[in-house]
Design a protein around this motif. Structure first.
Motif, mmCIF file in Angstrom:
data_model
loop_
_atom_site.group_PDB
_atom_site.id
_atom_site.type_symbol
_atom_site.label_atom_id
_atom_site.label_comp_id
_atom_site.label_asym_id
_atom_site.label_seq_id
_atom_site.Cartn_x
_atom_site.Cartn_y
_atom_site.Cartn_z
ATOM 1 N N ASP A 1 -2.023 2.423 4.514
ATOM 2 C CA ASP A 1 -1.801 2.942 3.160
ATOM 3 C C ASP A 1 -0.868 4.151 3.257
ATOM 4 N N ARG A 2 0.426 3.908 3.028
ATOM 5 C CA ARG A 2 1.453 4.923 3.261
ATOM 6 C C ARG A 2 2.447 4.925 2.109
ATOM 7 N N PRO A 3 3.293 5.960 2.018
ATOM 8 C CA PRO A 3 4.332 5.953 0.979
ATOM 9 C C PRO A 3 5.317 4.813 1.206
ATOM 10 N N LEU A 4 5.732 4.183 0.121
ATOM 11 C CA LEU A 4 6.743 3.126 0.175
ATOM 12 C C LEU A 4 7.875 3.494 -0.775
ATOM 13 N N PRO A 5 9.039 2.889 -0.634
ATOM 14 C CA PRO A 5 10.145 3.193 -1.555
ATOM 15 C C PRO A 5 9.724 3.014 -3.017
ATOM 16 N N GLY A 6 9.818 4.074 -3.773
ATOM 17 C CA GLY A 6 9.446 4.033 -5.179
ATOM 18 C C GLY A 6 7.971 4.182 -5.442
ATOM 19 N N VAL A 7 7.157 4.224 -4.381
ATOM 20 C CA VAL A 7 5.699 4.383 -4.536
ATOM 21 C C VAL A 7 5.239 5.510 -3.607
ATOM 22 N N PRO A 8 5.219 6.735 -4.103
ATOM 23 C CA PRO A 8 4.800 7.855 -3.257
ATOM 24 C C PRO A 8 3.301 7.860 -3.021
ATOM 25 N N GLY A 9 2.865 8.757 -2.159
ATOM 26 C CA GLY A 9 1.432 8.930 -1.927
ATOM 27 C C GLY A 9 0.906 7.990 -0.870
ATOM 28 N N GLY A 10 -0.389 7.786 -0.909
ATOM 29 C CA GLY A 10 -1.059 6.981 0.111
ATOM 30 C C GLY A 10 -2.045 7.837 0.879
ATOM 31 N N SER A 11 -3.143 7.238 1.269
ATOM 32 C CA SER A 11 -4.203 7.993 1.942
ATOM 33 C C SER A 11 -3.938 8.199 3.422
ATOM 34 N N GLY A 12 -3.055 7.366 4.008
ATOM 35 C CA GLY A 12 -2.820 7.434 5.440
ATOM 36 C C GLY A 12 -3.708 6.511 6.250
ATOM 37 N N LEU A 13 -4.602 5.775 5.587
ATOM 38 C CA LEU A 13 -5.512 4.877 6.301
ATOM 39 C C LEU A 13 -4.719 3.836 7.088
ATOM 40 N N LYS A 14 -5.034 3.707 8.379
ATOM 41 C CA LYS A 14 -4.385 2.710 9.228
ATOM 42 C C LYS A 14 -5.447 2.077 10.109
ATOM 43 N N LEU A 15 -5.786 0.814 9.831
ATOM 44 C CA LEU A 15 -6.826 0.101 10.557
ATOM 45 C C LEU A 15 -6.344 -1.303 10.911
ATOM 46 N N LYS A 16 -6.884 -1.838 12.004
ATOM 47 C CA LYS A 16 -6.653 -3.236 12.330
ATOM 48 C C LYS A 16 -7.666 -4.096 11.584
ATOM 49 N N LYS A 17 -7.336 -5.360 11.405
ATOM 50 C CA LYS A 17 -8.201 -6.245 10.633
ATOM 51 C C LYS A 17 -9.550 -6.421 11.325
ATOM 52 N N GLY A 18 -10.551 -6.726 10.485
ATOM 53 C CA GLY A 18 -11.894 -6.942 10.996
ATOM 54 C C GLY A 18 -12.826 -5.790 10.689
ATOM 55 N N LYS A 19 -14.023 -5.845 11.277
ATOM 56 C CA LYS A 19 -15.028 -4.817 11.049
ATOM 57 C C LYS A 19 -14.874 -3.691 12.066
ATOM 58 N N GLN A 20 -15.056 -2.464 11.597
ATOM 59 C CA GLN A 20 -15.013 -1.300 12.480
ATOM 60 C C GLN A 20 -15.656 -0.121 11.771
ATOM 61 N N LYS A 21 -16.043 0.864 12.575
ATOM 62 C CA LYS A 21 -16.655 2.056 12.011
ATOM 63 C C LYS A 21 -15.589 3.093 11.687
ATOM 64 N N VAL A 22 -15.781 3.765 10.543
ATOM 65 C CA VAL A 22 -14.922 4.894 10.193
ATOM 66 C C VAL A 22 -15.795 6.130 10.033
ATOM 67 N N GLN A 23 -15.283 7.267 10.423
ATOM 68 C CA GLN A 23 -15.978 8.523 10.192
ATOM 69 C C GLN A 23 -14.950 9.636 10.108
ATOM 70 N N GLY A 24 -15.417 10.830 9.764
ATOM 71 C CA GLY A 24 -14.512 11.960 9.655
ATOM 72 C C GLY A 24 -13.388 11.709 8.669
ATOM 73 N N LYS A 25 -12.173 12.119 9.056
ATOM 74 C CA LYS A 25 -11.013 12.001 8.175
ATOM 75 C C LYS A 25 -10.730 10.541 7.827
ATOM 76 N N GLU A 26 -10.978 9.634 8.773
ATOM 77 C CA GLU A 26 -10.733 8.217 8.523
ATOM 78 C C GLU A 26 -11.640 7.681 7.417
ATOM 79 N N ALA A 27 -12.885 8.178 7.359
ATOM 80 C CA ALA A 27 -13.791 7.774 6.281
ATOM 81 C C ALA A 27 -13.258 8.248 4.936
ATOM 82 N N LEU A 28 -12.738 9.474 4.893
ATOM 83 C CA LEU A 28 -12.149 9.980 3.651
ATOM 84 C C LEU A 28 -10.953 9.130 3.245
ATOM 85 N N GLN A 29 -10.120 8.766 4.200
ATOM 86 C CA GLN A 29 -8.969 7.918 3.894
ATOM 87 C C GLN A 29 -9.413 6.581 3.316
#
Length: 553
Positions: free
Chosen positions: A245-273
């Motif tokens: 989830d990143r800025p794209l041309p004409g679409v600013p913003g984005g949380s910065g979340l970057k994950l591979k597909k499937g199930k995984q645990k998130v915590q800390g800043k990644e949970a906020l993203q």
């Protein structure tokens, strides 16, 4: 869900009697806690060596949790007071509400409604580092996440309803409790309510929109989300494709979340993203679905754990939760949050349902949403009537009772029909549809035909009510208002006391756009949630978020 820092049953603790007693007495004498009436058991307790029943030890496990951790009375009480001092509180309500407290059921029980608010505040170095621009510093925070947690009167099921932040609603006039500044009523997106009078204004906005009385609110900011995610130890989430989830041309913003597909645990800043991701999950509605997945997963995780077997983790959870939360003042102590958590703890995961209020695209702004008429009202009717969102409860042999049986008829007799003054207003406008011309005159004519000679139509336009209501200003007119409602077949539960009117006033809502007879209302049934609400059951661990193609990698 941060209350879960005091979840579970404490293990047996030796020689806890005198410690618990002295801690309780110290709490009773502390002026800070006296307002909640904790001193009913002081007499004749000092010096007793009698061992208390296990139930009593468990009840006080929150108050004396430091006894379990530290083992001394003095330190235990000081730590309990420290946790209370961590909590920040505010006023429950911030404006004039139209919602009434629900009547107790036959067993004397009432539902419990808690509004959860996620603030986007950047007014600290830590919050600024976690998201947002420096230009936001100093501005009043917005309520980017809003969820209503409804706990049934019998405490056997729970329903959660989110409202997307960009939903346009009526925000009432509110006064900021910190500055005294008064904000006029307006029609804007719901996340602005927090900046127009604090969490109390957001609560009142919800009450007026839904007709649901809300008992408490809890608020958390970016930093609080990160600290709680770390204290819980991570929450499992799932995406169907790699997501960034990143800025794209004409679409600013984005949380910065970057994950591979499937199930995984998130915590800390990644949970906020994860909780903030919007564009990669298509929209605010998709973001709400991701938040529901996170909450359900966190609840399942906490239910599987017994934090009282790990004293260090227990201490960390209690410390983190009290620092992360701001709460309405009537639940502003660890003891009260613990009692609240114990009520929530009784609900099994398969009786918890997460939903989002059904919405349509705002005709005034394609980037905003509006409540989706009948589907949205059905959700709120189920909450108001305490109808379970799931079908996993034991079927009742009783037929569902009308909510009017819980609404007492006024003790003040109504005047003769011909003497009752009634002002009829057209409130058929909704955010999705315009008003129906002539409705006030039509319904006023019906009342005159029924013998209400003093009924008159008001030409005021622009009023909006999803549901038809009859309002009255004072107790001596309650009987008159109920008589008007009865004559038209409007349920007594729609008769409300309000300071907004000077006499009996009938507001013809969007649920009565045609005809001269009020539409018969069919009581909702358990599990009959509109498909557009996107219901997710708390026991469903198979949920996985689809990623919008431009945000895959």
């Amino acid at each position: 869900m941060a209350q879960s820092g005091v979840r579970g049953d404490a293990p047996a603790v030796k020689d806890v009697t005198s410690v618990a007693t002295r801690t309780e007495e110290a709490r009773d004498t502390a002026g800070r806690h006296g307002r909640h009436g904790g001193g009913g058991r002081r007499g004749g307790r000092r010096g007793t060596a009698r061992r208390p029943r296990r139930r009593r030890v468990l009840r006080w496990s929150a108050t004396v949790l430091s006894v379990v951790i530290l083992g001394t009375a003095g330190t235990g009480y000081l730590y309990y007071r420290h946790l209370n001092d961590n909590l920040e509180t505010g006023r429950r309500s911030g404006g004039d509400s139209k919602a009434e407290k629900p009547q107790p059921n036959a067993a004397g029980q009432t539902p419990l409604n808690i509004l959860l608010i996620g603030s986007d505040s950047r007014n600290s170095a830590q919050n600024l580092e976690l998201g947002g621009s420096k230009s936001s510093v100093g501005s009043k925070p917005l309520a980017d996440v809003q969820m209503l947690v409804h706990l049934s009167a019998d405490r056997k099921n729970a329903s959660v309803v989110s409202i997307p932040r960009d939903t346009r609603v009526d925000i009432p006039a509110c006064t900021d409790p910190e500055t005294g500044e008064t904000y006029p009523a307006t029609n804007r997106i719901i996340n602005e309510s927090l900046a127009r009078g604090g969490a109390g204004c957001t609560l009142t906005t919800w009450e007026n929109l839904t007709g649901v009385y809300i008992d408490h609110w809890m608020m958390i900011d970016f930093a609080g989300v990160v600290s709680m995610a770390d204290a819980v130890g991570g929450v499992e989430v799932c995406v169907k494709q790699n997501v960034w989830d990143r800025p794209l041309p004409g679409v600013p913003g984005g949380s910065g979340l970057k994950l591979k597909k499937g199930k995984q645990k998130v915590q800390g800043k990644e949970a906020l993203q994860w909780l903030r991701t919007r564009h990669a999950f298509y929209s605010d509605v998709g973001r709400a679905q991701a938040q529901h997945m996170y909450m359900n997963s966190m609840i399942r995780t906490l239910k599987q754990q017994d934090v009282f077997t790990d004293t260090g983790r227990l201490m960390n959870l209690a410390e983190t939760a009290t620092k992360a939360l701001k709460v309405s003042e009537e639940i502003g102590s660890v003891k009260q949050l613990y009692d609240l958590a114990m009520q929530l703890k009784t609900v099994p995961t398969n009786r918890i349902t997460m939903t989002t209020m059904p919405t349509d695209t705002d005709p005034q702004n394609a980037n905003h949403l509006v409540p989706a008429g009948a589907d949205a009202e059905k959700i709120w009717a189920m909450v108001r009537d305490d109808v379970a969102f799931d079908k996993n409860g034991k079927p009742s042999s009783k037929k569902p009772e009308s909510t009017d049986k819980n609404k007492e008829a006024s003790g003040d007799p109504a005047a003769a029909d011909a003497e009752i003054g009634v002002l009829v207003q057209n409130a058929t406008r909704s955010d999705a549809e315009g008003p129906v011309d002539g409705r006030a005159s039509t319904v006023a004519g019906v009342l005159v035909e029924k013998g209400f000679a003093r009924a008159a139509a008001d030409t005021t336009s622009g009023l909006s009510m999803e549901k038809t209501v009859v309002r009255y200003p004072s107790a001596e007119l309650e009987g008159d208002a109920q008589r008007v409602a009865k004559s038209l077949g409007i349920p007594l539960s729609s008769v409300q006391k309000s300071t907004d009117v000077t006499g009996v006033t009938l507001l013809v809502g969007a649920d009565w756009r045609t005809g001269t007879t009020y539409p018969k209302q069919t009581p909702p049934k358990a599990g009959d949630v509109p498909e557009s609400a996107g219901a997710i059951n708390g026991s469903d661990s198979s949920q996985c978020m689809d990623v919008y193609a431009p945000y895959r990698w």
